[in-house]
Enzyme design. Structure first.
Site, PDB file in Angstrom:
ATOM      1  NE  ARG A 118      -4.048   0.082   1.536  1.00 17.81           N
ATOM      2  CZ  ARG A 118      -4.027   1.319   1.959  1.00 17.81           C
ATOM      3  NH1 ARG A 118      -3.205   1.675   2.912  1.00 17.81           N
ATOM      4  NH2 ARG A 118      -4.832   2.210   1.442  1.00 17.81           N
ATOM      5  CB  CYS A 134      16.098  -4.458  -6.010  1.00 12.62           C
ATOM      6  SG  CYS A 134      17.265  -5.420  -5.078  1.00 12.62           S
TER       7      CYS A 134
HETATM    8  N1  LLP Z   1     -17.297  -3.977  -3.453  1.00 15.64           N
HETATM    9  C1  LLP Z   1     -16.659  -3.765  -4.604  1.00 15.64           C
HETATM   10  C2  LLP Z   1     -17.378  -3.973  -5.863  1.00 15.64           C
HETATM   11  C3  LLP Z   1     -15.308  -3.357  -4.616  1.00 15.64           C
HETATM   12  O1  LLP Z   1     -14.692  -3.143  -5.760  1.00 15.64           O
HETATM   13  C4  LLP Z   1     -14.635  -3.172  -3.373  1.00 15.64           C
HETATM   14  C5  LLP Z   1     -13.236  -2.771  -3.341  1.00 15.64           C
HETATM   15  C6  LLP Z   1     -15.354  -3.415  -2.175  1.00 15.64           C
HETATM   16  C7  LLP Z   1     -16.682  -3.809  -2.257  1.00 15.64           C
HETATM   17  C8  LLP Z   1     -14.729  -3.255  -0.826  1.00 15.64           C
HETATM   18  O2  LLP Z   1     -14.326  -1.974  -0.592  1.00 15.64           O
HETATM   19  P1  LLP Z   1     -13.863  -1.483   0.856  1.00 15.64           P
HETATM   20  O3  LLP Z   1     -15.053  -1.554   1.777  1.00 15.64           O
HETATM   21  O4  LLP Z   1     -12.797  -2.386   1.328  1.00 15.64           O
HETATM   22  O5  LLP Z   1     -13.392  -0.102   0.647  1.00 15.64           O
HETATM   23  N2  LLP Z   1      -6.306  -2.067  -2.671  1.00 15.64           N
HETATM   24  C9  LLP Z   1      -6.903  -0.796  -2.329  1.00 15.64           C
HETATM   25  C10 LLP Z   1      -8.403  -0.897  -2.212  1.00 15.64           C
HETATM   26  C11 LLP Z   1      -9.060  -1.420  -3.463  1.00 15.64           C
HETATM   27  C12 LLP Z   1     -10.552  -1.587  -3.315  1.00 15.64           C
HETATM   28  C13 LLP Z   1     -11.137  -2.298  -4.481  1.00 15.64           C
HETATM   29  N3  LLP Z   1     -12.535  -2.539  -4.385  1.00 15.64           N
HETATM   30  C14 LLP Z   1      -6.252  -0.271  -1.052  1.00 15.64           C
HETATM   31  O6  LLP Z   1      -5.369  -0.937  -0.519  1.00 15.64           O
HETATM   32  O7  LLP Z   1      -6.577   0.812  -0.590  1.00 15.64           O
END
Ligand code: LLP
Length: 424
Positions: free
Chosen positions: A321, A353
């Site tokens: 992240r 790296c």
């Molecule tokens: N539903 C859908 C359709 C999504 O695309 C996502 C997340 C969620 C639910 C869940 O979202 P949350 O409640 O966790 O915000 N890797 C990134 C976050 C990517 C989120 C992708 N979609 C990070 O580390 O911040």
């Protein structure tokens, strides 16, 4: 630093007599026994987040809360979610299989995803999951084909791209026009018209996911208003609204956000106005984000004129992240320094790296920090292990779950042979 612990720990991670604890267990003892890097989850913190989320939506009649598996797909965590009555939001055949393995009832599984493959769709149809969230016009034909083959009527929602901008990192905005997600309203109304020919698809409503790490309720309200207007225009009464996830968490004491209860109340009011029968929510980060820390060990302290680096044994392959989104994670020494110990600024970096391989920049650390000390990286429950890789041929860390003074391994540390086992 202390302020940060308070906001990111939910009360389950704290210093006691100068040592950092996960529940009733000093993290140094975990590092000693299981090695580093190591993800440490607090069972009670997880249960508490699930309960807070449920309580926030108490004014909605039986909402379907589907944990977003992409945030963390560890089976022990998934089983806990299932035991607490949650469903699962999946985006791939792999996530669907893991959700089924964790024994989520199929009628509590929702399947989203901009690129569902035919075999993944067929598996969902065969296993009788609750619904598909459709993202492409052609997807309807594929779902219809398999629903017919398996003699089923499949519930679907149309994922809308509402072109709503949100205040978060550009990479995690998902409902602005430029992103690949969802259908524009014109296409959505065409699909609804044409669906009369699909005897095996029952489109009951709409899905949306506005973005991740959203701090206030306003975009959700705007989205529901837009959907409501759209429904009136086309004369469609949605039975289901799936609002996606996105509910933010504090990563530091600087982060200000609406309380989850405010999200719940505002959403409940809108949903009632619209006469929606089923509200689906897909929280990921809110449930798991602040329920874990990542332990790392200091390998080297490199002091250069004007710049200090603490080189640790965890890096961007374990926690991407910071490198990927400039994400902030608070960092604490496992052994608190005395008040009289001088502090110095340092970049906390990994052994990979890549210049972007850092965990924290300009962090205050005790000036006498040395090889072997344990550093604790906060807010490591969501999108941390689930985004880990083997880059630089590094086996992925182990994961442990703490329940008071009891520690259980919930995923073994990868071994070197795992790095080449699949190669021919
Ligand atoms: N539903 C859908 C359709 C999504 O695309 C996502 C997340 C969620 C639910 C869940 O979202 P949350 O409640 O966790 O915000 N890797 C990134 C976050 C990517 C989120 C992708 N979609 C990070 O580390 O911040």
């Amino acid at each position: 630093m202390e302020n940060n612990i308070e906001v990111i720990s939910n009360g389950f991670f704290k210093y006691k007599r100068g040592r950092f604890y996960a529940e009733e267990t000093p993290v140094e003892s975990i590092a000693e026994k299981y090695g580093t890097p190591c993800y440490v989850y607090s069972r009670h913190s997880l249960l508490s987040q699930i309960n807070k989320f449920k309580a926030a939506f108490k004014n909605v009649d039986a909402p379907l809360i589907c944990f977003s598996v992409k945030a963390n797909s560890n089976l022990t965590l998934l089983k806990m979610m299932k035991e607490q009555g949650l469903g699962a939001d999946v985006v791939s055949g792999g996530e669907l299989r893991k959700a089924l393995l964790a024994q989520f009832p199929p009628e509590k599984i929702v399947f989203a995803g901009v690129g569902k493959k035919e075999d993944e769709i067929e598996l969902g149809v065969k296993k009788k999951i609750y619904c598909f969230n459709i993202e492409n016009e052609e997807e309807t034909d594929i779902i219809e084909k398999y629903a017919k083959q398996h003699k089923r009527t499949v519930i679907c929602n149309l994922r809308l791209n509402l072109d709503i901008d949100v205040d978060t990192h550009h990479y995690i905005k998902t409902s602005i026009k430029e992103t690949k997600f969802g259908l524009d309203l014109k296409t959505a109304s065409r699909i609804l018209r044409n669906n009369k020919n699909n005897r095996h698809i029952n489109i009951k409503g709409f899905h949306m996911h506005l973005g991740s790490q959203l701090k206030d309720i306003q975009p959700y309200v705007e989205a529901l208003d837009k959907v409501n207007r759209f429904c009136k225009e086309i004369g469609f009464k949605p039975e289901i609204i799936d609002l996606g996830g996105g509910f933010g968490i504090p990563y530091s004491s600087q982060d200000r956000m609406d309380d989850i209860g405010r999200f719940g109340d505002a959403i409940a009011t809108k949903i009632k106005e619209m006469g929606v029968k089923v509200l689906i929510l897909e929280p990921g980060r809110y449930i798991v984000g602040n329920t874990a820390v990542l332990l790392s060990r200091v390998l080297y302290v490199k002091k250069r004129q004007g710049k200090n680096f603490i080189i640790t044994d965890t890096g961007m392959n374990d926690i991407i992240r910071p490198a990927f989104y400039g994400g902030y994670h608070s960092i604490f020494p496992a052994k608190k320094s005395k008040k009289t110990t001088k502090q110095m600024k340092a970049d906390i970096v990994g052994p990979i790296c890549e210049t972007s391989d850092y965990i924290g920049k300009d962090i205050d650390v005790p000036a006498d920090i040395q090889k072997g000390d344990i550093l604790v990286v906060g807010s490591a429950g969501a999108y941390c292990f689930s985004m880990a890789s083997n880059y630089n041929c590094r086996p992925r860390p182990c994961e442990v779950m703490v329940k008071k003074e009891k520690v259980s391994v919930i995923r073994k540390r990868e071994e070197y042979k795992d790095l080449w086992d699949k190669e021919l």
